[in-house]
Design a protein around this motif. Sequence first.
Motif, PDB file in Angstrom:
ATOM      1  N   ALA A  74       0.847  -1.186   0.000  1.00  0.00           N
ATOM      2  CA  ALA A  74       0.000   0.000   0.000  1.00  0.00           C
ATOM      3  C   ALA A  74       0.884   1.239   0.000  1.00  0.00           C
ATOM      4  CB  ALA A  74      -0.904   0.003   1.232  1.00  0.00           C
ATOM      5  N   ALA A  75       0.543   2.215  -0.848  1.00  0.00           N
ATOM      6  CA  ALA A  75       1.336   3.439  -0.935  1.00  0.00           C
ATOM      7  C   ALA A  75       0.488   4.562  -1.494  1.00  0.00           C
ATOM      8  CB  ALA A  75       2.572   3.215  -1.815  1.00  0.00           C
ATOM      9  N   ALA A  76       0.948   5.778  -1.270  1.00  0.00           N
ATOM     10  CA  ALA A  76       0.236   6.947  -1.773  1.00  0.00           C
ATOM     11  C   ALA A  76       0.356   7.020  -3.297  1.00  0.00           C
ATOM     12  CB  ALA A  76       0.809   8.214  -1.140  1.00  0.00           C
ATOM     13  N   ARG A  77      -0.533   7.828  -3.886  1.00  0.00           N
ATOM     14  CA  ARG A  77      -0.571   7.936  -5.347  1.00  0.00           C
ATOM     15  C   ARG A  77       0.749   8.474  -5.897  1.00  0.00           C
ATOM     16  NH1 ARG A  77      -2.112  11.830  -9.182  1.00  0.00           N
ATOM     17  NH2 ARG A  77      -3.037  10.938 -11.065  1.00  0.00           N
ATOM     18  N   ARG A  78       1.354   9.398  -5.212  1.00  0.00           N
ATOM     19  CA  ARG A  78       2.624   9.964  -5.689  1.00  0.00           C
ATOM     20  C   ARG A  78       3.715   8.911  -5.720  1.00  0.00           C
ATOM     21  NH1 ARG A  78       5.693  15.270  -3.065  1.00  0.00           N
ATOM     22  NH2 ARG A  78       7.440  15.311  -4.560  1.00  0.00           N
ATOM     23  N   ARG A  79       3.775   8.073  -4.684  1.00  0.00           N
ATOM     24  CA  ARG A  79       4.772   7.010  -4.652  1.00  0.00           C
ATOM     25  C   ARG A  79       4.516   6.003  -5.775  1.00  0.00           C
ATOM     26  NH1 ARG A  79       7.973   4.327  -0.869  1.00  0.00           N
ATOM     27  NH2 ARG A  79       8.423   6.395  -0.050  1.00  0.00           N
ATOM     28  N   LEU A  81       3.142   6.605  -8.695  1.00  0.00           N
ATOM     29  CA  LEU A  81       3.555   7.196  -9.967  1.00  0.00           C
ATOM     30  C   LEU A  81       5.070   7.127 -10.129  1.00  0.00           C
ATOM     31  CD1 LEU A  81       1.192  10.321 -10.152  1.00  0.00           C
ATOM     32  CD2 LEU A  81       1.045   8.206 -11.487  1.00  0.00           C
ATOM     33  N   LEU A  82       5.783   7.408  -9.054  1.00  0.00           N
ATOM     34  CA  LEU A  82       7.238   7.335  -9.086  1.00  0.00           C
ATOM     35  C   LEU A  82       7.705   5.906  -9.373  1.00  0.00           C
ATOM     36  CD1 LEU A  82      10.093   8.452  -8.635  1.00  0.00           C
ATOM     37  CD2 LEU A  82       9.765   8.050  -6.175  1.00  0.00           C
ATOM     38  N   ALA A  83       7.122   4.948  -8.656  1.00  0.00           N
ATOM     39  CA  ALA A  83       7.503   3.547  -8.854  1.00  0.00           C
ATOM     40  C   ALA A  83       7.168   3.097 -10.269  1.00  0.00           C
ATOM     41  CB  ALA A  83       6.791   2.669  -7.829  1.00  0.00           C
ATOM     42  N   GLY A  84       6.027   3.561 -10.802  1.00  0.00           N
ATOM     43  CA  GLY A  84       5.647   3.203 -12.164  1.00  0.00           C
ATOM     44  C   GLY A  84       6.623   3.757 -13.188  1.00  0.00           C
ATOM     45  N   ALA A  85       7.075   4.983 -12.983  1.00  0.00           N
ATOM     46  CA  ALA A  85       8.035   5.584 -13.906  1.00  0.00           C
ATOM     47  C   ALA A  85       9.359   4.828 -13.884  1.00  0.00           C
ATOM     48  CB  ALA A  85       8.252   7.054 -13.532  1.00  0.00           C
ATOM     49  N   VAL A  86       9.814   4.436 -12.683  1.00  0.00           N
ATOM     50  CA  VAL A  86      11.058   3.682 -12.571  1.00  0.00           C
ATOM     51  C   VAL A  86      10.918   2.319 -13.263  1.00  0.00           C
ATOM     52  CG1 VAL A  86      12.624   2.532 -10.958  1.00  0.00           C
ATOM     53  CG2 VAL A  86      11.766   4.827 -10.453  1.00  0.00           C
ATOM     54  N   ALA A  87       9.763   1.673 -13.074  1.00  0.00           N
ATOM     55  CA  ALA A  87       9.540   0.355 -13.674  1.00  0.00           C
ATOM     56  C   ALA A  87       9.509   0.432 -15.192  1.00  0.00           C
ATOM     57  CB  ALA A  87       8.233  -0.238 -13.145  1.00  0.00           C
ATOM     58  N   VAL A  88       8.865   1.461 -15.733  1.00  0.00           N
ATOM     59  CA  VAL A  88       8.803   1.615 -17.195  1.00  0.00           C
ATOM     60  C   VAL A  88      10.202   1.865 -17.758  1.00  0.00           C
ATOM     61  CG1 VAL A  88       7.972   3.090 -19.062  1.00  0.00           C
ATOM     62  CG2 VAL A  88       6.411   2.370 -17.245  1.00  0.00           C
ATOM     63  N   ALA A  89      10.971   2.732 -17.090  1.00  0.00           N
ATOM     64  CA  ALA A  89      12.337   3.006 -17.537  1.00  0.00           C
ATOM     65  C   ALA A  89      13.186   1.743 -17.475  1.00  0.00           C
ATOM     66  CB  ALA A  89      12.949   4.109 -16.673  1.00  0.00           C
ATOM     67  N   TYR A  90      13.007   0.959 -16.430  1.00  0.00           N
ATOM     68  CA  TYR A  90      13.734  -0.303 -16.269  1.00  0.00           C
ATOM     69  C   TYR A  90      13.398  -1.274 -17.403  1.00  0.00           C
ATOM     70  CZ  TYR A  90      15.272  -4.590 -13.871  1.00  0.00           C
ATOM     71  OH  TYR A  90      15.883  -5.762 -13.538  1.00  0.00           O
ATOM     72  N   PHE A  91      12.107  -1.383 -17.737  1.00  0.00           N
ATOM     73  CA  PHE A  91      11.678  -2.269 -18.826  1.00  0.00           C
ATOM     74  C   PHE A  91      12.293  -1.836 -20.152  1.00  0.00           C
ATOM     75  CE2 PHE A  91       8.903  -3.415 -22.319  1.00  0.00           C
ATOM     76  CZ  PHE A  91       8.677  -4.764 -22.104  1.00  0.00           C
ATOM     77  N   LEU A  92      12.261  -0.539 -20.426  1.00  0.00           N
ATOM     78  CA  LEU A  92      12.818  -0.042 -21.684  1.00  0.00           C
ATOM     79  C   LEU A  92      14.325  -0.274 -21.742  1.00  0.00           C
ATOM     80  CD1 LEU A  92      10.829   3.307 -22.084  1.00  0.00           C
ATOM     81  CD2 LEU A  92      10.485   1.149 -23.326  1.00  0.00           C
ATOM     82  N   LEU A  93      15.004  -0.108 -20.615  1.00  0.00           N
ATOM     83  CA  LEU A  93      16.440  -0.347 -20.574  1.00  0.00           C
ATOM     84  C   LEU A  93      16.765  -1.801 -20.895  1.00  0.00           C
ATOM     85  CD1 LEU A  93      19.294   0.660 -19.963  1.00  0.00           C
ATOM     86  CD2 LEU A  93      18.864   0.185 -17.546  1.00  0.00           C
ATOM     87  N   LEU A  94      16.009  -2.714 -20.305  1.00  0.00           N
ATOM     88  CA  LEU A  94      16.208  -4.132 -20.593  1.00  0.00           C
ATOM     89  C   LEU A  94      15.860  -4.457 -22.038  1.00  0.00           C
ATOM     90  CD1 LEU A  94      14.821  -5.851 -17.377  1.00  0.00           C
ATOM     91  CD2 LEU A  94      17.194  -5.455 -18.000  1.00  0.00           C
TER      92      LEU A  94
END
Length: 223
Positions: A74-79, A81-94
């Motif tokens: 469970a986390a706030a909406r801002r967290r 969004l941040l985690a989602g951005a990191v995950a998308v960047a990670y996927f694209l890097l791979l």
Amino acid sequence: MAASGLARPSSVTVPVARRTAVRAVGTLLAVELLAVALYLRVTNTGVLAPRYTLYPFVWINVGVWVLLRRPAVAAARRRRLLAGAVAVAYFLLLAVAGGLLGGGGMSMPARIAWLSPGWGPALLYTGDWVSLTVIPFEVVGYAVLATLVYTVVLAGARSALAGLLGVATCVGCLWPFGAALLAVLGGVGSPLATAVPGVAYDLSTALFLLTVGMLYWAAGRAA
């Protein structure tokens, strides 16, 4: 008597659930092996090293199992969004490191390469600006790693260091699969095919499993 009567269902439920899970796993493995057998029979293809044919199922099966068991955070909406951005960047890097996504070149229409199940069917496309080499088990593997990174970052900033280590691990180990696919498409006797060592497959799968395990452990510990 009443207490023993109430305790009986729980003692029966656990073995039933385990038997159901074992049957589901057995059925899945049987379907995968059947798909490979049918592919080899229909295409009249020989197998020099069976483990290379089965590695995609290791990625897919382990990935699905981990996703089904990863903790909910469970986390706030801002967290989020941040985690989602990191995950998308990670996927694209791979995706770039593994050869799934690349720069464009000579424009060619999209086509399907009917490779062995898990390796294929692979979608190949080259445009003026971008090229795609969509290998099913790579897409699943990258998505699993990105989802685990999302969970780890969501759980806490310190645990996100495990995700960064995962990047360093997988970016250095996934390139052989992109090269191997090009070798398959270029022909077994091509210079690229002879340049790709067989150990690359084993190393890539081992490091993928290591990174998945590390991220799964970090997510469970932080949650």
